[in-house]
Design a protein around this motif. Sequence first.
Motif, short mmCIF file in Angstrom:
data_model
loop_
_atom_site.label_atom_id
_atom_site.label_comp_id
_atom_site.label_asym_id
_atom_site.label_seq_id
_atom_site.Cartn_x
_atom_site.Cartn_y
_atom_site.Cartn_z
N SER A 281 70.75 94.78 -28.09
CA SER A 281 70.39 96.16 -28.39
C SER A 281 70.56 96.51 -29.84
CB SER A 281 71.22 97.12 -27.53
OG SER A 281 72.58 96.94 -27.80
N THR A 282 71.15 95.62 -30.64
CA THR A 282 71.35 95.94 -32.04
C THR A 282 70.62 94.99 -32.96
OG1 THR A 282 73.38 94.64 -31.96
CG2 THR A 282 73.59 97.02 -31.71
N THR B 112 76.68 99.25 -27.05
CA THR B 112 76.81 99.42 -28.51
C THR B 112 76.91 100.88 -28.92
OG1 THR B 112 74.41 99.46 -28.87
CG2 THR B 112 75.50 97.29 -28.87
N THR B 113 77.14 101.78 -27.98
CA THR B 113 77.20 103.21 -28.30
C THR B 113 78.26 103.50 -29.36
OG1 THR B 113 76.53 103.73 -26.03
CG2 THR B 113 77.45 105.52 -27.35
N PRO C 192 73.84 95.77 -39.55
CA PRO C 192 72.38 95.65 -39.68
C PRO C 192 71.95 95.57 -41.14
CG PRO C 192 72.96 97.36 -38.10
CD PRO C 192 74.23 96.96 -38.77
N ALA D 157 84.49 99.36 -33.17
CA ALA D 157 83.26 99.25 -32.38
C ALA D 157 83.55 99.04 -30.91
CB ALA D 157 82.41 98.10 -32.90
N THR E 185 64.58 99.39 -39.97
CA THR E 185 65.16 100.48 -39.20
C THR E 185 66.53 100.87 -39.71
OG1 THR E 185 66.18 99.01 -37.58
CG2 THR E 185 63.92 99.70 -37.15
N THR E 186 67.16 100.04 -40.50
CA THR E 186 68.49 100.34 -40.98
C THR E 186 68.46 101.03 -42.33
OG1 THR E 186 68.75 98.27 -42.18
CG2 THR E 186 69.30 98.26 -39.82
N LEU F 268 78.47 103.07 -37.25
CA LEU F 268 77.50 102.76 -38.30
C LEU F 268 76.89 104.04 -38.86
CD1 LEU F 268 75.70 99.77 -36.54
CD2 LEU F 268 76.99 99.61 -38.69
N GLU F 269 76.47 104.92 -37.98
CA GLU F 269 75.80 106.16 -38.39
C GLU F 269 76.75 107.09 -39.13
OE1 GLU F 269 73.23 109.89 -36.46
OE2 GLU F 269 74.00 108.28 -35.19
N GLN G 246 67.94 94.89 -34.59
CA GLN G 246 66.80 95.62 -35.09
C GLN G 246 66.31 95.02 -36.39
OE1 GLN G 246 68.38 99.51 -35.56
NE2 GLN G 246 68.66 99.87 -33.40
N ASP H 67 77.19 101.91 -32.73
CA ASP H 67 76.12 102.69 -33.35
C ASP H 67 76.66 103.97 -33.97
OD1 ASP H 67 74.36 100.75 -32.50
OD2 ASP H 67 73.75 101.84 -30.69
#
Length: 369
Positions: free
Chosen positions: A4-5, A311-312, A343, A299, A11-12, A318-319, A7, A315
């Motif tokens: 799921s990560t 990965t909630t 990423p 994480a 996208t990053t 990261l954000e 990407q 994510d």
Amino acid sequence: MGTSTGQADITTRPFRSVISFSNNPYRMRKQAPLLVTLVVMTSLTGCFGLGSDGEPAGPESDKEPLRINHIQMKGTHNSYHVEPLISPTREYMYTHQTLDFQASQQGVRQFEIDVWWDIREGLRVYHNQYDSGTTCPTFENCLSTLLSWSNENPLHHPIFIWVEPKDWPEQAAEVTTTLELSGLLDDIEQEISQYWPLNKTITPDDVRGESASLKDSITTDGWPLLEDSRGKAIFVLLARGESRDLYVQNYPGLVGARMFTLSDETSNEAAIFSLSDPIGSGDEISRLVEEGYIVRSRADSGGEEADNNDTTRLDAALEAGAHSISTDYPAKVDGLEYWVEIPGGTPSRCNPISSPDWCSSEFIEDEVP
């Protein structure tokens, strides 16, 4: 990390666009007007002193320089850990590679080391009496392993070494003497001084400079430049309460100290924070990052995210812009689809909150494991 990560890099980096031109003659004719337009716009922006975002543009030297707090990196939790033969809990069921392998092959740049005092062998490294497996049995072993890797890779961006003092009475009965804690902290400080060169250490004194306090320096002048900090380490005392207060008592304002502390935002020692829940504390993490502080988050914890390939939490970290994101799973493990990567990192990346717009991960560090 897991499926799921994985990407694409585009996208990053939502604030960066890429224009590519084809070698196909037909497409080149179609793109010619665009190319002319870009050339004209570039000339005009140069003449009128405007950048691509409409802000004044200057020579290369006018760019905001990269600093230590412009990084987002992968870290490991209990970085020395080896799964016990018989684990009493899912929480202990993970094994890390050696510290130098993590750095060279897994892109880890933040490490966490639990330190106990042993009457026979000095400062020992392990989790607790039920979970004692370790890749580096002593604090000296851990530091020497990382130092060897650092010396062989002198262009790495600063690594963070979080040191958590442990004590039997504190763990067992939640009581301990000031003498025991103070002695452990003194020993940790002494071994850092003995086994990690000062010229490869970024200390609170280095960051404070001529400012009245560490907090003032960080929020006014900022952290040291990245280019001046390569090949070095930052040590952080992973402790609050009495342990932290005793350390600050020994080093008021952290003057002369080798380690940073997890001090309150209102204190003169405020510099680095640890907020383990990026979902519940995401806004606070972002605010601290925007104000110039460095923040560590996690994480995953206890195997729950790994077991569910969730990965909630990653994510969210990261954000939110956490500078280091700690995990029990820095690489793929048989039987699990979950692991952590930064990423677009090489292995780290530009911090999405604090770094300047022109930053690209290869400027942080271009040593892909």
